[in-house]
Design a protein around this motif. Structure first.
Motif, mmCIF file in Angstrom:
data_model
loop_
_atom_site.group_PDB
_atom_site.id
_atom_site.type_symbol
_atom_site.label_atom_id
_atom_site.label_comp_id
_atom_site.label_asym_id
_atom_site.label_seq_id
_atom_site.Cartn_x
_atom_site.Cartn_y
_atom_site.Cartn_z
ATOM 1 N N ARG A 75 25.681 34.389 38.726
ATOM 2 C CA ARG A 75 27.339 34.266 38.239
ATOM 3 C C ARG A 75 27.802 34.649 39.056
ATOM 4 N NH1 ARG A 75 30.235 32.749 35.475
ATOM 5 N NH2 ARG A 75 31.671 33.501 34.367
ATOM 6 N N ILE A 79 30.797 31.449 39.740
ATOM 7 C CA ILE A 79 32.490 31.966 39.329
ATOM 8 C C ILE A 79 32.989 30.952 40.675
ATOM 9 C CG2 ILE A 79 34.224 33.958 39.867
ATOM 10 C CD1 ILE A 79 32.317 34.969 38.221
ATOM 11 N N THR A 82 33.255 27.117 40.451
ATOM 12 C CA THR A 82 34.371 26.870 39.074
ATOM 13 C C THR A 82 35.830 26.789 39.754
ATOM 14 O OG1 THR A 82 32.910 27.598 37.722
ATOM 15 C CG2 THR A 82 34.838 26.963 36.935
ATOM 16 N N ARG A 83 36.112 27.974 40.350
ATOM 17 C CA ARG A 83 37.285 28.032 41.215
ATOM 18 C C ARG A 83 37.408 26.874 42.361
ATOM 19 N NH1 ARG A 83 39.567 33.702 41.455
ATOM 20 N NH2 ARG A 83 38.560 34.982 39.312
ATOM 21 N N MET A 111 38.630 34.341 44.394
ATOM 22 C CA MET A 111 38.166 33.907 43.987
ATOM 23 C C MET A 111 37.135 36.495 44.936
ATOM 24 S SD MET A 111 34.562 34.621 44.298
ATOM 25 C CE MET A 111 33.144 35.427 42.711
ATOM 26 N N GLU A 115 37.412 38.807 42.662
ATOM 27 C CA GLU A 115 36.254 39.083 41.857
ATOM 28 C C GLU A 115 35.502 40.222 42.804
ATOM 29 O OE1 GLU A 115 35.295 38.891 38.442
ATOM 30 O OE2 GLU A 115 36.892 37.293 38.403
ATOM 31 N N TYR A 118 31.876 41.131 42.575
ATOM 32 C CA TYR A 118 30.933 39.846 42.573
ATOM 33 C C TYR A 118 31.113 39.978 44.064
ATOM 34 C CZ TYR A 118 29.609 39.268 37.742
ATOM 35 O OH TYR A 118 28.994 39.097 36.653
#
Length: 160
Positions: A75, A79, A82-83, A111, A115, A118
């Protein structure tokens, strides 16, 4: 702090969507619990409490704490990718490859900052999760390197 779960009983969501949402909540809860307690001290119960998902559902979706950790790692990678893809698309095809790469790296660091649970999964707790997790992360890094090579417009050998 536990997240709010889906309402009990029937709802209008398809079973696959419910499972996807529960899986996502469990992955985030795993990352948050580990950011607070570390991999070794985090229990499945900690993850359940944070996610608001039942033990039965946890074991329907994951075979173990380690399996949930790998899903949280995936995950985090999703993320991140995608960023970076959004940043590259935002930058467009114009400009030089180095400027595009700087833009992508900026998205990477944002990110990590935004995050933090993560980020900790990827950068710290991975080593406590054992050799399978470290090997999994190595594969993710190879994939990320290939993405960066595409951003730069180079092949594995460095030629354009």
């Amino acid at each position: 702090m536990p997240t709010r779960g889906l309402p009990r009983g029937r709802n209008a969501l398809p079973a696959q969507e419910v499972a996807r949402l529960q899986r996502e909540r469990l992955c985030r809860a795993m990352a948050e619990a580990m950011a607070e307690k570390g991999y070794a001290a985090t229990s499945v119960e900690d993850v359940l409490r944070r996610s608001g998902v039942s033990r039965l559902t946890f074991y329907r979706l994951f075979s173990s704490k380690a399996d949930c950790f790998l899903a949280a790692l995936d995950r985090a990678n999703e993320i991140l990718r995608t960023r970076i893809a959004d940043a590259v698309a935002e930058f467009g095809d114009g400009g030089d490859a180095l400027a595009r790469t700087e833009h992508a790296l900026d998205a990477y660091f944002r990110m990590l900052e935004e995050e933090l649970p993560y980020a900790r999964v990827c950068l710290v707790e991975i080593y406590a999760a054992g050799p399978v997790a470290v090997a999994h992360r190595r594969e993710m890094h190879e994939s990320m390197a290939a993405l960066q090579a595409r951003v730069l417009g180079v092949t594995a050998g460095g030629a354009r």
